[in-house]
Design an enzyme around this catalytic site. Structure first.
Site, PDB file in Angstrom:
ATOM      1  N   ASN A 142      -6.253  -2.642   2.150  1.00  0.00           N
ATOM      2  CA  ASN A 142      -6.215  -4.092   2.309  1.00  0.00           C
ATOM      3  C   ASN A 142      -7.638  -4.604   2.464  1.00  0.00           C
ATOM      4  OD1 ASN A 142      -3.428  -4.290   2.281  1.00  0.00           O
ATOM      5  ND2 ASN A 142      -3.224  -4.349   4.494  1.00  0.00           N
ATOM      6  N   ARG A 178       0.828  -1.215   0.000  1.00  0.00           N
ATOM      7  CA  ARG A 178       0.000   0.000   0.000  1.00  0.00           C
ATOM      8  C   ARG A 178       0.858   1.258   0.000  1.00  0.00           C
ATOM      9  NH1 ARG A 178      -3.586  -0.373   4.929  1.00  0.00           N
ATOM     10  NH2 ARG A 178      -1.744  -1.470   5.633  1.00  0.00           N
TER      11      ARG A 178
END
Length: 88
Positions: A36, A18
């Protein structure tokens, strides 16, 4: 403005995927978000220049050094007019 929704499968959680995605998307001038999901995939929404989105998707297939991307599902979606690229 085009927009694409992606679900990234593979070893993509716990490997700074990320953070890497945020930095890469911002460097390409894209807006949107990344997060996520409970099933160990990563979800991303990309908005911006069509060529920048294509470059980002190509980069998502590689990811950061510790990631192992198996496949990416991508769908053209309506833009949501995000101003920046952020983590959710």
């Amino acid at each position: 403005m085009p927009a694409t929704h992606c679900i990234i499968h593979g070893l993509v959680q716990g490997v700074f995927y990320r953070d890497w995605t945020i930095a890469r998307a911002r460097s390409l001038g894209l807006a949107g978000w990344v997060r996520n999901l409970p099933d160990t995939t990563v979800e991303a929404h990309l908005e911006g220049d069509r060529h920048a989105i294509a470059r980002m998707i190509a980069a998502l297939h590689e990811g950061p050094p510790r990631a192992r991307v198996e496949r990416i599902e991508q769908t053209e979606v309506d833009p949501q007019d995000f101003a920046i690229f952020e983590r959710r």
